[in-house]
Design an enzyme around this catalytic site. Structure first.
Site, short mmCIF file in Angstrom:
data_model
loop_
_atom_site.label_atom_id
_atom_site.label_comp_id
_atom_site.label_asym_id
_atom_site.label_seq_id
_atom_site.Cartn_x
_atom_site.Cartn_y
_atom_site.Cartn_z
CE LYS A 1 37.21 3.52 -0.48
NZ LYS A 1 36.36 3.43 -1.66
CG ASN B 1 30.31 20.83 -1.95
OD1 ASN B 1 30.66 21.74 -1.21
ND2 ASN B 1 29.05 20.54 -2.18
CE LYS C 1 32.16 16.16 -3.83
NZ LYS C 1 31.07 15.76 -2.97
P1 NAP Z 1 32.35 6.31 -3.20
O1 NAP Z 1 33.34 7.28 -2.66
O2 NAP Z 1 32.72 5.41 -4.32
O3 NAP Z 1 31.85 5.43 -1.95
C1 NAP Z 1 31.00 4.35 -2.06
C2 NAP Z 1 31.47 3.29 -1.07
O4 NAP Z 1 30.54 2.19 -1.07
C3 NAP Z 1 32.83 2.70 -1.45
O5 NAP Z 1 33.65 2.65 -0.30
C4 NAP Z 1 32.46 1.32 -1.97
O6 NAP Z 1 33.50 0.38 -1.79
C5 NAP Z 1 31.28 0.99 -1.08
N1 NAP Z 1 30.49 -0.10 -1.60
C6 NAP Z 1 30.28 -0.47 -2.88
N2 NAP Z 1 29.49 -1.56 -2.93
C7 NAP Z 1 29.17 -1.89 -1.65
C8 NAP Z 1 28.39 -2.91 -1.07
N3 NAP Z 1 27.79 -3.83 -1.81
N4 NAP Z 1 28.28 -2.93 0.28
C9 NAP Z 1 28.92 -2.03 1.05
N5 NAP Z 1 29.70 -1.04 0.54
C10 NAP Z 1 29.81 -0.96 -0.80
O7 NAP Z 1 31.03 7.07 -3.68
P2 NAP Z 1 30.41 8.40 -3.04
O8 NAP Z 1 30.94 9.57 -3.74
O9 NAP Z 1 30.54 8.31 -1.57
O10 NAP Z 1 28.88 8.24 -3.49
C11 NAP Z 1 28.07 7.19 -2.98
C12 NAP Z 1 26.66 7.32 -3.53
O11 NAP Z 1 26.07 8.53 -3.04
C13 NAP Z 1 26.59 7.41 -5.04
O12 NAP Z 1 25.49 6.69 -5.48
C14 NAP Z 1 26.37 8.87 -5.33
O13 NAP Z 1 25.65 9.07 -6.52
C15 NAP Z 1 25.56 9.27 -4.12
N6 NAP Z 1 25.73 10.70 -3.77
C16 NAP Z 1 24.61 11.47 -3.70
C17 NAP Z 1 24.71 12.80 -3.34
C18 NAP Z 1 23.47 13.65 -3.25
O14 NAP Z 1 23.58 14.89 -3.22
N7 NAP Z 1 22.30 13.06 -3.17
C19 NAP Z 1 25.98 13.36 -3.06
C20 NAP Z 1 27.09 12.53 -3.14
C21 NAP Z 1 26.96 11.20 -3.50
P3 NAP Z 1 34.53 0.15 -3.04
O15 NAP Z 1 35.17 1.49 -3.28
O16 NAP Z 1 35.43 -0.90 -2.55
O17 NAP Z 1 33.65 -0.26 -4.20
#
Ligand code: NAP
Length: 284
Positions: free
Chosen positions: A160, A92, A71
């Protein structure tokens, strides 16, 4: 299909796309609206991105969505005037026109459209946010623009969260956004909206990040995860009498807006959303 086909090709660019719902959504919209298009998956390694982007015309590709981990990477190859790309720093949706590639970010609008539908206007509301990754950036961009009263954010990676605060302060300096050091410090008891933007809940073995005592019946819980449809967090929200939603509506709303950019159809967003919802229900 032979190589002389006039069917315009669209798709999703990413690294690991096995379970994507996007082809079902977009192909249903092409069919129902009588548009000669086909949506495919473009699963690429990092070194394949540039050649892919340079050969779009040969493959008759006219547009595509972009997902993790590309992205941000695609930004160097595109033109954009999209306010959300400028704020969030991520793309996106890319549309190929005769004179180049134009990028958009429909994640912010997708979240906003769906949140309004299930929760209502977020203006004046207090929000607790779990996670500060890419999706959380889109969520915060929407919330800050919608004049929420407060955002408290927790991520295991504090850098972050700091990045999100810098982003928000750059365009919404008055936004009350606070980084906290634990889930307890989010003070969910005092919030109107709890949003999970971490991947915790995707796997059956994942824990529920919050305890039952943190939730209350006037809380709305929005989990961005849509598969499973009911995470442990949402099951707990249901148990405590809180209202809740998973992220499927966000996925559909961002997809519908991308579809409008791809095809420039005059069909309303609502109609496209309904077609996409129906397609996913059928497939479920
Ligand atoms: P990402 O960039 O990996 O961000 C997730 C963040 O959560 C990371 O900074 C991660 O830290 C942190 N994290 C992990 N475990 C945690 C915990 N126990 N407590 C607090 N923070 C924690 O992922 P993303 O792309 O933002 O996506 C996040 C979620 O949203 C995913 O499940 C994805 O499937 C969903 N999503 C849904 C849509 C939709 O259209 N519905 C769109 C986009 C994303 P670390 O990197 O240090 O692990």
């Amino acid at each position: 299909m032979n190589s002389a086909s006039t069917t315009k090709i669209y798709g999703l660019l990413g690294a690991s796309l096995g379970h994507s719902l996007s082809p079902a959504m977009h192909n249903a919209a092409f069919r129902e609206l009588g548009i000669d298009g086909q949506y495919r998956l473009f699963e690429k390694r990092p070194e394949e991105i540039e050649p892919f982007l340079k050969n779009l015309d040969k493959e008759n590709i006219w547009g595509f969505n972009v997902t993790v981990p590309y992205k941000e990477k695609v930004l160097e190859f595109v033109s954009f005037d999209d306010e959300y790309i400028k704020k969030v720093g991520a793309v996106n949706t890319i549309v190929r026109r005769d004179n180049g590639l134009y990028a958009f970010n429909t994640d912010v609008q997708g979240f906003g459209i769906h949140l309004k539908r299930v929760f209502g206007e977020p203006a004046g509301k207090k929000v607790a946010l779990l996670g500060a990754g890419g999706a959380a950036r889109a969520v915060c961009c929407l919330l800050a623009g919608a004049s929420v009263a407060k955002i408290a954010i927790f991520d295991i990676d504090k850098a972050k969260s700091e990045g999100i605060v810098r982003m928000i302060k750059s365009f919404s300096p008055g936004c009350d956004i606070e980084i906290v050091n634990s889930i307890e410090e989010l003070k969910i008891n005092d919030k109107d909206l709890l949003i999970n933007a971490t991947p915790i809940g995707l796997k059956e073995s994942d824990p529920c990040l919050v305890g039952e005592e943190m939730l209350h019946k006037d809380l709305f819980v929005y989990d961005l995860i849509y598969n499973p449809a009911e995470t442990k967090l949402l099951a707990l929200a249901k148990k405590t009498g809180a209202k809740y939603s998973n992220g499927l509506g966000m996925l559909i709303s961002q997809g519908a807006q991308s579809f409008k950019y791809f095809t420039q159809t005059r069909t309303s967003l609502d109609v496209i959303v309904k077609i996409m919802e129906k397609a996913l229900k059928k497939g479920a």
